[in-house]
Design a protein around this motif. Structure first.
Motif, PDB file in Angstrom:
ATOM      1  N   GLY A 146     -47.956  -7.153  -3.709  1.00  0.00           N
ATOM      2  CA  GLY A 146     -48.710  -6.148  -4.808  1.00  0.00           C
ATOM      3  C   GLY A 146     -49.275  -6.969  -6.031  1.00  0.00           C
ATOM      4  N   GLY A 147     -49.906  -6.301  -6.772  1.00  0.00           N
ATOM      5  CA  GLY A 147     -50.434  -6.945  -8.070  1.00  0.00           C
ATOM      6  C   GLY A 147     -49.418  -7.311  -9.010  1.00  0.00           C
ATOM      7  N   LEU A 148     -50.162  -7.518 -10.073  1.00  0.00           N
ATOM      8  CA  LEU A 148     -49.405  -8.341 -11.350  1.00  0.00           C
ATOM      9  C   LEU A 148     -48.920  -7.441 -12.291  1.00  0.00           C
ATOM     10  CD1 LEU A 148     -51.287 -11.553 -11.898  1.00  0.00           C
ATOM     11  CD2 LEU A 148     -49.105 -11.362 -10.728  1.00  0.00           C
ATOM     12  N   GLU A 149     -49.288  -6.093 -12.136  1.00  0.00           N
ATOM     13  CA  GLU A 149     -48.872  -5.122 -13.099  1.00  0.00           C
ATOM     14  C   GLU A 149     -47.166  -4.877 -13.346  1.00  0.00           C
ATOM     15  OE1 GLU A 149     -50.675  -2.698  -9.885  1.00  0.00           O
ATOM     16  OE2 GLU A 149     -49.696  -4.526  -9.897  1.00  0.00           O
ATOM     17  N   LEU A 150     -46.734  -4.444 -14.446  1.00  0.00           N
ATOM     18  CA  LEU A 150     -45.625  -4.565 -14.723  1.00  0.00           C
ATOM     19  C   LEU A 150     -44.709  -3.345 -13.636  1.00  0.00           C
ATOM     20  CD1 LEU A 150     -43.232  -5.079 -16.777  1.00  0.00           C
ATOM     21  CD2 LEU A 150     -43.853  -3.267 -18.285  1.00  0.00           C
ATOM     22  N   ARG A 151     -45.377  -2.392 -13.342  1.00  0.00           N
ATOM     23  CA  ARG A 151     -44.951  -1.577 -12.251  1.00  0.00           C
ATOM     24  C   ARG A 151     -45.915  -1.490 -11.008  1.00  0.00           C
ATOM     25  NH1 ARG A 151     -44.323   0.510 -17.274  1.00  0.00           N
ATOM     26  NH2 ARG A 151     -42.368   1.256 -17.975  1.00  0.00           N
ATOM     27  N   PRO A 152     -45.524  -2.534 -10.143  1.00  0.00           N
ATOM     28  CA  PRO A 152     -46.525  -2.949  -8.878  1.00  0.00           C
ATOM     29  C   PRO A 152     -46.657  -1.692  -8.156  1.00  0.00           C
ATOM     30  CG  PRO A 152     -44.661  -4.380  -8.956  1.00  0.00           C
ATOM     31  CD  PRO A 152     -44.802  -3.451 -10.180  1.00  0.00           C
ATOM     32  N   THR A 203     -52.235  -0.604  -9.491  1.00  0.00           N
ATOM     33  CA  THR A 203     -53.367  -0.582 -10.699  1.00  0.00           C
ATOM     34  C   THR A 203     -54.068  -1.827 -10.782  1.00  0.00           C
ATOM     35  OG1 THR A 203     -51.682  -0.763 -12.433  1.00  0.00           O
ATOM     36  CG2 THR A 203     -52.157   1.537 -11.840  1.00  0.00           C
ATOM     37  N   ASP A 204     -53.325  -2.794 -10.405  1.00  0.00           N
ATOM     38  CA  ASP A 204     -53.998  -4.336 -10.703  1.00  0.00           C
ATOM     39  C   ASP A 204     -54.638  -4.796  -9.442  1.00  0.00           C
ATOM     40  OD1 ASP A 204     -54.447  -6.846 -11.473  1.00  0.00           O
ATOM     41  OD2 ASP A 204     -52.352  -7.135 -12.366  1.00  0.00           O
ATOM     42  N   ASP A 205     -55.741  -5.515  -9.423  1.00  0.00           N
ATOM     43  CA  ASP A 205     -56.444  -5.959  -8.250  1.00  0.00           C
ATOM     44  C   ASP A 205     -56.210  -7.759  -8.028  1.00  0.00           C
ATOM     45  OD1 ASP A 205     -56.992  -3.670  -7.090  1.00  0.00           O
ATOM     46  OD2 ASP A 205     -59.029  -3.745  -7.978  1.00  0.00           O
ATOM     47  N   ARG A 206     -55.269  -8.080  -8.816  1.00  0.00           N
ATOM     48  CA  ARG A 206     -55.130  -9.735  -8.815  1.00  0.00           C
ATOM     49  C   ARG A 206     -53.832  -9.771  -7.808  1.00  0.00           C
ATOM     50  NH1 ARG A 206     -54.142 -10.717 -14.811  1.00  0.00           N
ATOM     51  NH2 ARG A 206     -52.878  -8.785 -14.594  1.00  0.00           N
ATOM     52  N   GLY A 207     -54.160 -10.332  -6.824  1.00  0.00           N
ATOM     53  CA  GLY A 207     -53.100 -10.785  -5.972  1.00  0.00           C
ATOM     54  C   GLY A 207     -52.792 -12.307  -6.227  1.00  0.00           C
ATOM     55  N   VAL A 208     -53.695 -13.271  -6.032  1.00  0.00           N
ATOM     56  CA  VAL A 208     -53.269 -14.501  -6.175  1.00  0.00           C
ATOM     57  C   VAL A 208     -54.554 -15.207  -6.524  1.00  0.00           C
ATOM     58  CG1 VAL A 208     -53.390 -15.559  -3.952  1.00  0.00           C
ATOM     59  CG2 VAL A 208     -52.123 -16.760  -5.564  1.00  0.00           C
ATOM     60  N   TYR A 209     -54.738 -16.312  -7.578  1.00  0.00           N
ATOM     61  CA  TYR A 209     -55.777 -17.011  -8.120  1.00  0.00           C
ATOM     62  C   TYR A 209     -56.125 -17.945  -6.946  1.00  0.00           C
ATOM     63  CZ  TYR A 209     -59.627 -18.596 -11.153  1.00  0.00           C
ATOM     64  OH  TYR A 209     -60.713 -18.857 -11.766  1.00  0.00           O
ATOM     65  N   VAL A 210     -57.377 -18.138  -6.747  1.00  0.00           N
ATOM     66  CA  VAL A 210     -58.021 -19.369  -6.006  1.00  0.00           C
ATOM     67  C   VAL A 210     -58.802 -20.128  -6.766  1.00  0.00           C
ATOM     68  CG1 VAL A 210     -59.184 -19.780  -4.118  1.00  0.00           C
ATOM     69  CG2 VAL A 210     -57.904 -17.859  -3.933  1.00  0.00           C
ATOM     70  N   HIS A 211     -58.289 -21.095  -7.251  1.00  0.00           N
ATOM     71  CA  HIS A 211     -59.141 -21.941  -8.142  1.00  0.00           C
ATOM     72  C   HIS A 211     -60.192 -22.565  -7.816  1.00  0.00           C
ATOM     73  CE1 HIS A 211     -54.923 -21.901  -9.803  1.00  0.00           C
ATOM     74  NE2 HIS A 211     -55.525 -22.121 -10.908  1.00  0.00           N
ATOM     75  N   PRO A 212     -60.647 -22.947  -6.493  1.00  0.00           N
ATOM     76  CA  PRO A 212     -61.850 -23.452  -6.052  1.00  0.00           C
ATOM     77  C   PRO A 212     -62.839 -22.529  -6.116  1.00  0.00           C
ATOM     78  CG  PRO A 212     -60.245 -24.485  -4.514  1.00  0.00           C
ATOM     79  CD  PRO A 212     -59.445 -23.509  -5.373  1.00  0.00           C
ATOM     80  N   ALA A 213     -62.649 -21.328  -5.780  1.00  0.00           N
ATOM     81  CA  ALA A 213     -63.451 -20.180  -5.908  1.00  0.00           C
ATOM     82  C   ALA A 213     -63.685 -19.870  -7.121  1.00  0.00           C
ATOM     83  CB  ALA A 213     -63.003 -19.094  -4.910  1.00  0.00           C
ATOM     84  N   LYS A 214     -62.641 -19.972  -8.128  1.00  0.00           N
ATOM     85  CA  LYS A 214     -62.535 -19.284  -9.572  1.00  0.00           C
ATOM     86  C   LYS A 214     -62.579 -17.882  -9.525  1.00  0.00           C
ATOM     87  CE  LYS A 214     -65.166 -23.014 -12.064  1.00  0.00           C
ATOM     88  NZ  LYS A 214     -64.901 -24.053 -11.170  1.00  0.00           N
TER      89      LYS A 214
END
Length: 185
Positions: free
Chosen positions: A98-104, A108-119
């Motif tokens: 799931g995403g990073l929200e307090l209640r996944p 409601t959150d579309d952030r799974g994992v950050y990919v640094h080279p793709a920013k």
């Protein structure tokens, strides 16, 4: 996914060694467990799944460390390879959750994992709906089987502790946001 699921995955990565080179299995399993846990230390930074989550960089480093372990050999190279392999697996599989929200479970959150080279953020797939979901408990149970059946000593003990913590976490997971907002803010 729960941190214990990632830890069990790290031990499972070392399972083939328990069969083909049992003397090397603990040298791989313990760093595999540690590599599975390590990326989630970024929870302490306030930037979870971004500060210590490097799916691309860990993967590239794991390839290099694995090549070094195969060519040069030695316990240190093997340990580094399994630590990095497990950290890479942790980061890649976080996108399955799931995403990073307090209640996944609310999705409601579309952030799974950050990919640094793709920013950019990779969106969560929600195959494991949230950390501590019933399917997460099933997953940690399955990935714990190698730690329980193929290892002994500290690896097996840590696997049992991880399973016990997982059961407790799943039992209380949906109550945690309420406790956090009530007592920690």
């Amino acid at each position: 996914m729960m941190n214990t699921t990632h830890a069990a995955m790290g031990v499972a990565l070392a399972a083939p060694l328990a069969v083909v080179a049992p003397e090397l299995a603990p040298v791989a399993a313990l760093p595999g467990l540690a590599g599975g846990v390590f990326p989630d230390l970024d929870l302490l930074s306030g930037q979870h799944r971004r500060t210590l989550h490097f799916p691309v960089y860990y993967s590239v480093a794991a390839l290099g460390a694995s090549a070094l372990a195969l060519v040069v050999g030695g316990s240190a190279a093997l340990a580094a390879a399994f630590f990095l392999l497990s950290a890479a697996l942790h980061c890649v599989t976080d996108a399955a959750g799931g995403g990073l929200e307090l209640r996944p479970w609310e999705a409601t959150d579309d952030r799974g994992v950050y990919v640094h080279p793709a920013k950019r953020w990779v969106r969560p797939r929600r195959w494991i709906r949230y950390d501590g979901a019933p399917e997460d408990l099933l997953l940690v149970g399955l990935f714990s089987l190698p730690g329980l059946l193929l290892f002994d000593g500290v690896v097996r003990q840590l696997t049992v502790v991880g399973l016990a913590l997982s059961v407790v976490y799943v039992a209380v997971r949906k109550r945690l946001p309420e406790l956090e907002t009530r007592y920690l803010r």
